[in-house]
Scaffold this motif. Sequence first.
Motif, PDB file in Angstrom:
ATOM      1  N   LEU A  22       0.831  -1.204   0.000  1.00 20.02           N
ATOM      2  CA  LEU A  22       0.000   0.000   0.000  1.00 20.02           C
ATOM      3  C   LEU A  22       0.870   1.261   0.000  1.00 20.02           C
ATOM      4  O   LEU A  22       0.557   2.246  -0.661  1.00 20.02           O
ATOM      5  N   GLU A  23       1.995   1.215   0.742  1.00 15.50           N
ATOM      6  CA  GLU A  23       2.878   2.390   0.801  1.00 15.50           C
ATOM      7  C   GLU A  23       3.500   2.663  -0.564  1.00 15.50           C
ATOM      8  O   GLU A  23       3.558   3.801  -1.016  1.00 15.50           O
ATOM      9  N   ILE A  24       3.971   1.594  -1.214  1.00 17.29           N
ATOM     10  CA  ILE A  24       4.630   1.767  -2.511  1.00 17.29           C
ATOM     11  C   ILE A  24       3.644   2.331  -3.538  1.00 17.29           C
ATOM     12  O   ILE A  24       3.955   3.271  -4.269  1.00 17.29           O
ATOM     13  N   PHE A  25       2.440   1.758  -3.591  1.00 18.89           N
ATOM     14  CA  PHE A  25       1.447   2.239  -4.556  1.00 18.89           C
ATOM     15  C   PHE A  25       1.064   3.687  -4.251  1.00 18.89           C
ATOM     16  O   PHE A  25       0.902   4.490  -5.162  1.00 18.89           O
ATOM     17  N   ALA A  26       0.943   4.010  -2.966  1.00 17.57           N
ATOM     18  CA  ALA A  26       0.582   5.383  -2.601  1.00 17.57           C
ATOM     19  C   ALA A  26       1.702   6.353  -2.989  1.00 17.57           C
ATOM     20  O   ALA A  26       1.442   7.438  -3.504  1.00 17.57           O
ATOM     21  N   TYR A  27       2.961   5.959  -2.763  1.00 17.03           N
ATOM     22  CA  TYR A  27       4.097   6.807  -3.172  1.00 17.03           C
ATOM     23  C   TYR A  27       4.058   7.059  -4.675  1.00 17.03           C
ATOM     24  O   TYR A  27       4.267   8.175  -5.143  1.00 17.03           O
ATOM     25  N   ALA A  28       3.804   5.998  -5.430  1.00 14.71           N
ATOM     26  CA  ALA A  28       3.809   6.127  -6.893  1.00 14.71           C
ATOM     27  C   ALA A  28       2.685   7.063  -7.339  1.00 14.71           C
ATOM     28  O   ALA A  28       2.895   7.960  -8.166  1.00 14.71           O
ATOM     29  N   LEU A  29       1.484   6.884  -6.773  1.00 14.28           N
ATOM     30  CA  LEU A  29       0.351   7.726  -7.171  1.00 14.28           C
ATOM     31  C   LEU A  29       0.573   9.175  -6.730  1.00 14.28           C
ATOM     32  O   LEU A  29       0.214  10.114  -7.433  1.00 14.28           O
ATOM     33  N   GLN A  30       1.191   9.329  -5.565  1.00 11.48           N
ATOM     34  CA  GLN A  30       1.467  10.681  -5.069  1.00 11.48           C
ATOM     35  C   GLN A  30       2.452  11.385  -6.002  1.00 11.48           C
ATOM     36  O   GLN A  30       2.321  12.567  -6.300  1.00 11.48           O
ATOM     37  N   PHE A  31       3.430  10.626  -6.490  1.00 12.49           N
ATOM     38  CA  PHE A  31       4.400  11.172  -7.437  1.00 12.49           C
ATOM     39  C   PHE A  31       3.673  11.686  -8.684  1.00 12.49           C
ATOM     40  O   PHE A  31       3.901  12.801  -9.141  1.00 12.49           O
ATOM     41  N   PHE A  32       2.763  10.865  -9.232  1.00 15.11           N
ATOM     42  CA  PHE A  32       2.027  11.294 -10.423  1.00 15.11           C
ATOM     43  C   PHE A  32       1.128  12.481 -10.121  1.00 15.11           C
ATOM     44  O   PHE A  32       0.987  13.383 -10.934  1.00 15.11           O
ATOM     45  N   LYS A  33       0.513  12.458  -8.958  1.00 19.55           N
ATOM     46  CA  LYS A  33      -0.355  13.560  -8.578  1.00 19.55           C
ATOM     47  C   LYS A  33       0.446  14.868  -8.581  1.00 19.55           C
ATOM     48  O   LYS A  33       0.033  15.875  -9.162  1.00 19.55           O
ATOM     49  N   GLU A  34       1.621  14.828  -7.955  1.00 22.01           N
ATOM     50  CA  GLU A  34       2.426  16.052  -7.861  1.00 22.01           C
ATOM     51  C   GLU A  34       2.929  16.493  -9.230  1.00 22.01           C
ATOM     52  O   GLU A  34       2.909  17.675  -9.555  1.00 22.01           O
ATOM     53  N   GLN A  35       3.377  15.527 -10.052  1.00 22.45           N
ATOM     54  CA  GLN A  35       3.844  15.876 -11.401  1.00 22.45           C
ATOM     55  C   GLN A  35       2.728  16.532 -12.200  1.00 22.45           C
ATOM     56  O   GLN A  35       2.932  17.543 -12.871  1.00 22.45           O
ATOM     57  N   ALA A  36       1.543  15.923 -12.146  1.00 18.39           N
ATOM     58  CA  ALA A  36       0.430  16.429 -12.953  1.00 18.39           C
ATOM     59  C   ALA A  36       0.006  17.815 -12.468  1.00 18.39           C
ATOM     60  O   ALA A  36      -0.202  18.729 -13.276  1.00 18.39           O
ATOM     61  N   LEU A  37      -0.106  17.998 -11.149  1.00 26.83           N
ATOM     62  CA  LEU A  37      -0.530  19.302 -10.622  1.00 26.83           C
ATOM     63  C   LEU A  37       0.503  20.374 -10.983  1.00 26.83           C
ATOM     64  O   LEU A  37       0.155  21.512 -11.280  1.00 26.83           O
ATOM     65  N   LYS A  38       1.783  19.977 -10.968  1.00 25.81           N
ATOM     66  CA  LYS A  38       2.847  20.921 -11.308  1.00 25.81           C
ATOM     67  C   LYS A  38       2.716  21.324 -12.785  1.00 25.81           C
ATOM     68  O   LYS A  38       2.769  22.498 -13.132  1.00 25.81           O
ATOM     69  N   GLU A  39       2.504  20.335 -13.645  1.00 27.38           N
ATOM     70  CA  GLU A  39       2.381  20.654 -15.069  1.00 27.38           C
ATOM     71  C   GLU A  39       1.147  21.514 -15.327  1.00 27.38           C
ATOM     72  O   GLU A  39       1.187  22.463 -16.107  1.00 27.38           O
ATOM     73  N   LEU A  40       0.034  21.187 -14.655  1.00 25.61           N
ATOM     74  CA  LEU A  40      -1.193  21.972 -14.822  1.00 25.61           C
ATOM     75  C   LEU A  40      -0.989  23.401 -14.325  1.00 25.61           C
ATOM     76  O   LEU A  40      -1.427  24.362 -14.954  1.00 25.61           O
ATOM     77  N   SER A  41      -0.303  23.535 -13.195  1.00 27.70           N
ATOM     78  CA  SER A  41      -0.058  24.872 -12.636  1.00 27.70           C
ATOM     79  C   SER A  41       0.817  25.688 -13.588  1.00 27.70           C
ATOM     80  O   SER A  41       0.572  26.870 -13.809  1.00 27.70           O
ATOM     81  N   ASP A  42       1.855  25.026 -14.168  1.00 17.77           N
ATOM     82  CA  ASP A  42       2.718  25.737 -15.114  1.00 17.77           C
ATOM     83  C   ASP A  42       1.915  26.188 -16.327  1.00 17.77           C
ATOM     84  O   ASP A  42       2.102  27.286 -16.836  1.00 17.77           O
ATOM     85  N   GLN A  43       1.007  25.324 -16.792  1.00 14.75           N
ATOM     86  CA  GLN A  43       0.222  25.676 -17.976  1.00 14.75           C
ATOM     87  C   GLN A  43      -0.778  26.771 -17.670  1.00 14.75           C
ATOM     88  O   GLN A  43      -1.046  27.622 -18.500  1.00 14.75           O
ATOM     89  N   ALA A  44      -1.345  26.728 -16.461  1.00 18.23           N
ATOM     90  CA  ALA A  44      -2.387  27.697 -16.119  1.00 18.23           C
ATOM     91  C   ALA A  44      -1.775  28.996 -15.622  1.00 18.23           C
ATOM     92  O   ALA A  44      -2.450  30.012 -15.523  1.00 18.23           O
TER      93      ALA A  44
END
Length: 656
Positions: free
Chosen positions: A148-170
């Motif tokens: 559960l920790e590994i999957f959560a880390y991986a999803l958190q990584f994607f969440k942060e990457q995506a929010l960062k890219e969206l913030s840069d675009q917006a």
Amino acid sequence: TSAYSSPAKSLGDPGITPLSPSHIADSDADVAVEQIFLVVVAIDFGTTSSGYAYSFTKEPECIHVMRRWEGGDPGVSNQKTPTTILLTPERKFHSFGYAARDFYHDLDPNESKHWLYFEKFKMKLHTTGNLTMETDLTAANGKKVKALEIFAYALQFFKEQALKELSDQAGADFENSEVRWVITVPAIWKQPAKQFMRQAAYKAGMATPENPEQLIIALEPEAASIYCRKLRLHQMIDLSSRAPVNGYSPSDTVGTGFTQAKEHVRRNRQSRTFLVENVIGEIWSELEEGDRYIVVDSGGGTVDMTVHQIRLPEGHLKELYKATGGPYGSLGVDYEFEKLLCKIFGEDFIDQFKIKRPAAWVDLMIAFESRKRAAAPDRTNPLNITLPFSFIDYYKKFRGHSVEHALRKSNVDFVKWSSQGMLRMSPDAMNALFKPTIDQIVQHLSDVFDKPEVTNVKFLFLVGGFAESPLLQQAVQSAFGSRCRVIIPQDVGLTILKGAVLFGLDPAVIKVRRSPLTYGVGVLNRFVEGKHPPEKLLVKDGTRWCTDVFDKFISADQSVALGETVTRSYTPAKPSQLVIVINIYSSEQDNVSFITESGVKKCGTLRLDLTGTDASGPNRREIKTLMQFGDTEIKAIAIDVATSKSVKVGIDFLNY
């Protein structure tokens, strides 16, 4: 008998008994208030590689695939990043993808054995029979960490990457609350694995149990199916319209078809934007009401097959045959390569090498991966795989003779040693590594084609990363090309990702699913001599009850419309009861009579407090129980009709 004692005996008699008429189905369930999200972000969390894509709800026809990542491999170009994760020796998240792999690789061997490196860990969810929140994963160095920790880390990584890219675009900070997340999972995963993904996403902060609608768990072949509906002819390759495979001219191999194909792409500096024309593609215009097609999603770990039928006019999809498949992904080819190495160098050496030089082992598999992608039916020249220096060196220490000697001594044909320090494999040797996996896929597809529900299939869409393999394409085309048209979307590795975005924008497009399990509740029935087994008899206040009866809500493989509600009415077995407990059970079997049968699992409990009204009226108290079959979630509700008190529970496969 199963581990559960009879509920009626164990819980101070909070038993229930059906009120006839027991079967009332009503589909006009109150529709939840739709939340408004600014953007849909889909994450394709794959066995071998992962990625995300997004679309703003204001311009749904544009799908942006994530920025290109740093790193990358020779011979492997794609928009996704390897599904690898690295934790520090203190078990804290360090990096993901190419960054994790390259950092791990550059560590000194003495240091690297303290770091925790994970790859291809998604398969664990498919192969673990009794998955729970406590299931462990094993890192390359043999240490264990909670999955559960590994999957959560991986999803958190994607969440942060995506929010960062969206913030840069917006040009402004993007909040998590403005995003609807979609995570794709194989359709053949069992319910616990699907729920596990949701729990990991909650842990990663994408959504909360209070606001579950913010996250959709989408099924991979369904996502692919949704995208395939939008395809125009220039966006795919129709294998059946080609010359026979052995007549390929080299310039005509499938690979080049991909590169020449024109995507209508609006490019800006960073994002790759796909325009999805808001029409039904040409292929679909050939499909009529009731036509059937198969989506074969072949990835790194699993191969999933779903049979869908078109329901016009809106082109909604109906699942005809429940998803099937198995662990026949491209990983199988890697295993065959590993078996080949064991045959040449000895299993004892390979096992030691993996533990003692984990980073070099990873290198060797990367070298193999790029050659694996060069395998093709018509290839004549050999494939060279570079052996890492530490492999050659460690082998000499371990065995006292050279790698070259081992190859000469082993009686493995087709694999030679080249003077540049490479394993040289003949095309036949490489094709032999693919054969077991491809044979399993073709065999499984044949079984599906033989099912009565699967007659008259018009198209077979081959999608997923493994679908890029010309060997797999040829095998599927030659086995099934006479029965249906075999179609491969371009950019086939991104098909699921794009479809998942479309699904997030319009989750109602899939209208009918097949229930993978039979669901019901445990009840007491009046005991009937000769019909009920004597050991189920329970006498209470002069009434003879049959305990442990499985009262069915829905059968495995039954069609369920999205959002459909099935209602049953029960009454307390004893009028004076102050509480009732309704236990919900599931089974993969169709005909279940008792909850004590093997394979019946408890997956939910509803406790309803009956105090607060005068129950001594002339009528028996009615307790309505509803099960709502939604996307991949199922909810159960019990309502005390007299007081309108109700309790609600999500079906839970991980905690019972």
